[in-house]
Design a protein around this motif. Sequence first.
Motif, short mmCIF file in Angstrom:
data_model
loop_
_atom_site.label_atom_id
_atom_site.label_comp_id
_atom_site.label_asym_id
_atom_site.label_seq_id
_atom_site.Cartn_x
_atom_site.Cartn_y
_atom_site.Cartn_z
N THR A 3 0.83 -1.24 -0.02
CA THR A 3 0.00 -0.08 -0.01
C THR A 3 0.87 1.07 -0.06
OG1 THR A 3 -1.64 -1.43 1.14
CG2 THR A 3 -1.69 1.35 1.17
N ALA A 4 1.80 1.18 0.86
CA ALA A 4 2.81 2.31 0.90
C ALA A 4 3.55 2.62 -0.52
CB ALA A 4 3.68 2.28 2.01
N LEU A 5 3.95 1.37 -0.90
CA LEU A 5 4.39 1.58 -2.33
C LEU A 5 3.68 2.10 -3.14
CD1 LEU A 5 7.05 0.77 -4.16
CD2 LEU A 5 5.73 -1.35 -4.45
N PHE A 6 2.41 1.94 -3.38
CA PHE A 6 1.60 2.87 -4.56
C PHE A 6 1.09 4.08 -3.96
CE2 PHE A 6 1.23 -1.98 -5.79
CZ PHE A 6 1.77 -2.11 -7.20
N LEU A 7 0.79 4.22 -2.81
CA LEU A 7 0.29 5.56 -2.50
C LEU A 7 1.61 6.53 -2.44
CD1 LEU A 7 -1.98 4.82 0.64
CD2 LEU A 7 -2.68 5.73 -1.62
N ALA A 8 2.64 6.24 -2.04
CA ALA A 8 3.94 7.19 -1.71
C ALA A 8 5.03 7.13 -2.61
CB ALA A 8 4.05 6.95 -0.28
N HIS A 9 5.12 5.91 -3.30
CA HIS A 9 6.51 5.83 -4.09
C HIS A 9 6.04 5.29 -5.26
CE1 HIS A 9 8.56 6.35 -0.37
NE2 HIS A 9 7.69 5.51 0.27
N SER A 10 4.89 5.25 -6.05
CA SER A 10 4.54 4.88 -7.36
C SER A 10 5.18 5.63 -8.55
CB SER A 10 3.15 4.92 -7.42
OG SER A 10 2.67 6.27 -7.45
N GLU A 11 5.67 7.00 -8.31
CA GLU A 11 6.38 7.37 -9.43
C GLU A 11 7.67 7.20 -9.55
OE1 GLU A 11 6.83 9.60 -5.52
OE2 GLU A 11 5.18 8.94 -6.41
N GLY A 56 22.86 3.84 -8.21
CA GLY A 56 22.32 2.93 -9.17
C GLY A 56 21.39 2.02 -8.87
N GLY A 57 20.86 2.04 -7.38
CA GLY A 57 19.89 1.17 -7.02
C GLY A 57 18.68 1.62 -7.29
N LEU A 58 17.67 0.81 -6.94
CA LEU A 58 16.14 1.23 -7.05
C LEU A 58 15.96 2.19 -6.04
CD1 LEU A 58 14.35 -2.09 -8.00
CD2 LEU A 58 14.58 -0.05 -9.29
N GLU A 59 15.10 3.20 -6.39
CA GLU A 59 14.66 4.32 -5.16
C GLU A 59 13.84 3.48 -4.31
OE1 GLU A 59 14.68 7.51 -4.52
OE2 GLU A 59 16.38 7.93 -6.14
N ILE A 60 13.21 2.38 -4.55
CA ILE A 60 12.27 1.62 -3.79
C ILE A 60 12.80 0.58 -3.00
CG2 ILE A 60 10.19 2.40 -4.92
CD1 ILE A 60 10.17 -0.25 -6.24
N GLU A 61 14.08 0.33 -3.16
CA GLU A 61 14.62 -0.78 -2.91
C GLU A 61 14.44 -1.16 -1.00
OE1 GLU A 61 19.43 0.31 -2.05
OE2 GLU A 61 18.80 -0.73 -3.78
#
Length: 132
Positions: free
Chosen positions: A81-89, A98-103
């Motif tokens: 839920t947090a991933l899609f609400l706050a970090h989907s962009e 070089g890592g993923l922002e959402i790692e």
Amino acid sequence: MKKNTDLGLLLLRITVAGLMLFHGVAKLSHLDGIKGMLSANGLPEFMAYGAYITELIAPILMIIGLRTRLASITFFLGMVTALFLAHSENMFALSKTGGLEIELILLYAFGALVLFFTGSGKYAVSKSNTWD
């Protein structure tokens, strides 16, 4: 060297849930940012209190090993839920290194998912229930 899967599960529980507790404690004094995000997405603001379940209650249960599987699936769903609400962009964005922002969110989420499938191991308050 002999394998000790139960010790590994204990360390995973303490690490994933223990680190999340810092996020939960930080939210004890304010949920305004989460309420704003929910409103912006057409969701009711009272859902912000779910952060307490995801970031405080579930991690405590995971650490002590009480209904670990139930707590970890709750934790996992909260992270999604947090991933899609706050970090989907930032879903596919790379950081400066070089890592993923959402790692970090992915590590929390999939660490909890591992515990859902494995259970708490023998170093837990409760081991006999289906949800342990």
